[in-house]
Design an enzyme around this catalytic site. Sequence first.
Site, PDB file in Angstrom:
ATOM      1  N   GLU A   1     -38.794  25.249  25.676  1.00 32.15           N
ATOM      2  CA  GLU A   1     -39.559  24.740  26.820  1.00 32.15           C
ATOM      3  C   GLU A   1     -39.174  25.556  28.056  1.00 32.15           C
ATOM      4  OE1 GLU A   1     -40.871  20.451  28.699  1.00 32.15           O
ATOM      5  OE2 GLU A   1     -38.755  20.986  28.691  1.00 32.15           O
TER       6      GLU A   1
ATOM      7  N   GLU B   1     -35.567  11.521  28.756  1.00 29.55           N
ATOM      8  CA  GLU B   1     -35.036  12.838  29.110  1.00 29.55           C
ATOM      9  C   GLU B   1     -34.442  12.831  30.509  1.00 29.55           C
ATOM     10  OE1 GLU B   1     -36.438  17.520  29.473  1.00 29.55           O
ATOM     11  OE2 GLU B   1     -37.945  15.936  29.512  1.00 29.55           O
TER      12      GLU B   1
END
Length: 255
Positions: A236, A139
């Site tokens: 998120e 990520e």
Amino acid sequence: MRFSANLGFLYTDLSLPDAVKAAKDGGFDAVECHFPYDTPPEDLQAALDKTGLQMLALNTWPGHRDAGDFGLAALPDRAEEARAEIGRAVDFAAATGITFIHVMAGLTDGGHAAEDQFRANLDHACDLASAHGMTVLIEPINTRDVPGYHLSGTDHAEEILTALDRPELKIMFDCYHMQIMQGDLAASIERLLPMIGHIQIAAAHDRGEPDTGEIDYAWLMSHLERLGFDGYVGAEYKPRKTTVEGLGWLNRFRG
């Protein structure tokens, strides 16, 4: 569009099994988490079985968080610790049906030694994941929130995927981070879609609920559907009040 509740930020006042149930009650289609390691896998599995939800993803343990660690995989002097944590993540995932392992790179000087270590550990993670049919995620994380994070842009992530050429390795595309670092989200997602394993959302710039801020997520969700994206979108974000109070966006985006 299907949405996953990231229990690292949502329902944090509850135990992980209770948070799974709350996510089901809140209308989410799946769940994901950050660091579930304090919860016995059998307790988590029981909650997943009861709700019918799948736990999609977890992170490798970041190291000594009180000392500022934010991942281990790109740290040349902690290779043994990094591989132990990759193994622990794969074992926990295998016990609970989790399919995505996010391997956290850590804070580095961006040099060749760090890059070589990161790639070696990712290759190792792919070896372990392949035995269970899992996907390893990397990520890119913005350097405003996490200065010095080793991986901060999609170009770098694309270079790693191309160099390693492992089918188990994909990009976790967090729209919040990438809006801050490079913008042009729709074009980036379209170009990178074959390399993307999971997508996450939060408002830019405050990382709150995704129904305000710079990014028109309602439009972006429609764009993902037009592109044929058939995965889950991970919520998120950090609720501005409580998780339940901030869920008005969910049904609107799904529709």
